[in-house]
Design a protein around this motif. Structure first.
Motif, PDB file in Angstrom:
ATOM      1  N   ALA A   1      37.787  59.201 -42.582  1.00  0.00           N
ATOM      2  CA  ALA A   1      36.374  59.475 -41.605  1.00  0.00           C
ATOM      3  C   ALA A   1      35.452  60.313 -42.633  1.00  0.00           C
ATOM      4  O   ALA A   1      34.146  60.204 -42.644  1.00  0.00           O
TER       5      ALA A   1
ATOM      6  N   THR B   1      32.898  56.433 -36.392  1.00  0.00           N
ATOM      7  CA  THR B   1      32.111  56.690 -37.738  1.00  0.00           C
ATOM      8  C   THR B   1      31.042  55.875 -37.781  1.00  0.00           C
ATOM      9  O   THR B   1      30.106  56.468 -38.247  1.00  0.00           O
TER      10      THR B   1
ATOM     11  N   LEU C   1      31.836  59.639 -44.286  1.00  0.00           N
ATOM     12  CA  LEU C   1      30.933  60.484 -43.718  1.00  0.00           C
ATOM     13  C   LEU C   1      30.168  61.172 -45.217  1.00  0.00           C
ATOM     14  O   LEU C   1      28.959  61.348 -45.463  1.00  0.00           O
TER      15      LEU C   1
END
Length: 399
Positions: A354, A241, A358
């Protein structure tokens, strides 16, 4: 076996070029399986078609454990240990995955959302206050992702500079010597072992404490498995990430109107994250080979028992048999069964975390930096070399 020739091709086919895939991959995908040779280990068949990649990732006739018992094809000098969850097949893999999955429930990930958003908002505020230009990698991506994974695992945030170097070395191909990779791997293992002992003495509400309880109270984990599991989550939880946040920003800024579209319609961000996960290659190539336990027929040919195969997800994610306009970034793509978080028993445990990181990153950046742009000409941006991971070492931006 139908092949393109008996001689193995050096792999990867070319050095990484930003986020572009070598055109040779599209040619390979449309033909029979290709024999490849990595820097270390056995030769392997490269698998790139979407359906074939799904089969290799999910069909238990392809074994990760057998790969670790063999001289598995790999880009990195060190071989993976058998007590690492990424090296296991069911039932051992199932036992460890079930334990870790308890930390990645929808409830726990959702509970981290306000904290993640608060950190992201603070970091952007500090970046804006300091003035342009700013490095989005060091000022935003790294501290955001590391803070979240530290909180989840129970790792002291003040140690972030130490384990960041260790994690980078472990995924290196040529950036570090084999001796340096071993040294950093040993250092991280010793560090994690110390944390485990600390949590035995001082339990907390974190994942490492959960591992200790599973080991000491229920005997579901060996000591080596516990250390390897914590290491794996620390490496994968921050490495991917940290790279993908600036990669996603870069992919949006090089496409006319893409950033402005998310600024104008933030409801598009969840779909945009899925599309960028599909389109942006995480690595310069692929390893994590599987070995066939019996003969298996794929669309590109038959893999014989005992042969290694390497599924390349990034190429499968651009298979025109599955995705319309696969080379384009379609921010509102509706049908998007990408494999960006893998597939099958080794589907990424932290996929929802993740995704959340994001989405938060793009939402906060588009809200507070609507005119974000490169602070240097795009060709001058620095990219990682000598590593499995693709990514920018710095992303200077203005606003």
């Amino acid at each position: 076996m139908t092949t393109t020739g008996s001689t193995a091709r050096p792999y990867p086919f070319s050095p990484p070029d930003r986020l572009n895939l070598d055109p040779a991959y599209a040619e390979v995908r449309d033909g029979p399986l290709v024999r490849v040779r990595l820097a270390y280990g056995d030769d392997a068949w490269l698998v790139t078609r979407y359906q074939d990649v799904k089969t290799v990732l999910s069909d238990l006739r392809f074994s990760r454990a057998a790969a670790v018992r063999s001289d598995e094809p790999r880009a990195r000098p060190l071989r993976m240990r058998p007590d690492v969850i990424l090296s296991m097949d069911p039932p051992d893999h199932t036992r460890l995955r079930r334990l870790v999955a308890k930390a990645f429930t929808a409830r726990r990930v959702a509970a981290l959302h306000p904290r993640t958003e608060g950190i992201a908002d603070r970091l952007v505020g500090e970046m804006l206050a300091a003035g342009a230009p700013a490095d989005l990698v060091e000022r935003f991506s790294v501290p955001l992702v590391i803070a979240v994974i530290c909180e989840l695992l129970g790792v002291p945030f003040e140690d972030r500079s130490r384990f960041r170097v260790w994690c980078e070395a472990i995924v290196a191909t040529t950036a570090y010597t084999p001796g340096e990779v071993q040294e950093h791997t040993d250092a991280l293992r010793a560090y994690v072992a110390e944390l485990i002992e600390l949590r035995r003495a001082e339990p907390a509400d974190d994942l490492i404490t959960g591992f200790v309880e599973a080991r000491d109270d229920h005997d579901r984990l060996s000591e080596a498995e516990m250390v390897s599991l914590a290491m794996t989550l620390l490496i994968t939880g921050q490495g991917a990430t940290v790279s993908q946040i600036p990669n996603f920003v870069y992919a949006l800024l090089i496409r006319e109107g893409a950033w402005a579209r998310l600024v104008a319609d933030p409801d598009l961000i969840p779909a945009a994250v899925e599309e960028l996960t599909r389109h942006v290659p995480l690595g310069e190539a692929s390893d994590m080979a599987r070995y066939a336990l019996e003969d298996v027929e794929l669309s590109g040919g038959t893999v014989r028992a005992g042969e290694a195969v390497i599924p390349f997800i990034s190429v499968a994610n651009r298979d025109p048999a599955v995705f319309d306009d696969p080379e384009e970034v379609v921010l509102d793509r509706e049908y998007n069964p990408h494999l960006g978080f893998s597939h099958g028993v080794h589907h990424c445990l932290g996929a929802q975390l993740a995704r959340q990181e994001l989405r938060v990153a793009l939402r906060v950046l588009t809200r507070r930096c609507p005119r974000l742009r490169f602070a240097v000409p795009e060709p001058e941006l620095p990219w990682k070399t000598g590593s499995l991971a693709r990514g920018l070492t710095a992303l200077p931006v203005s606003w």
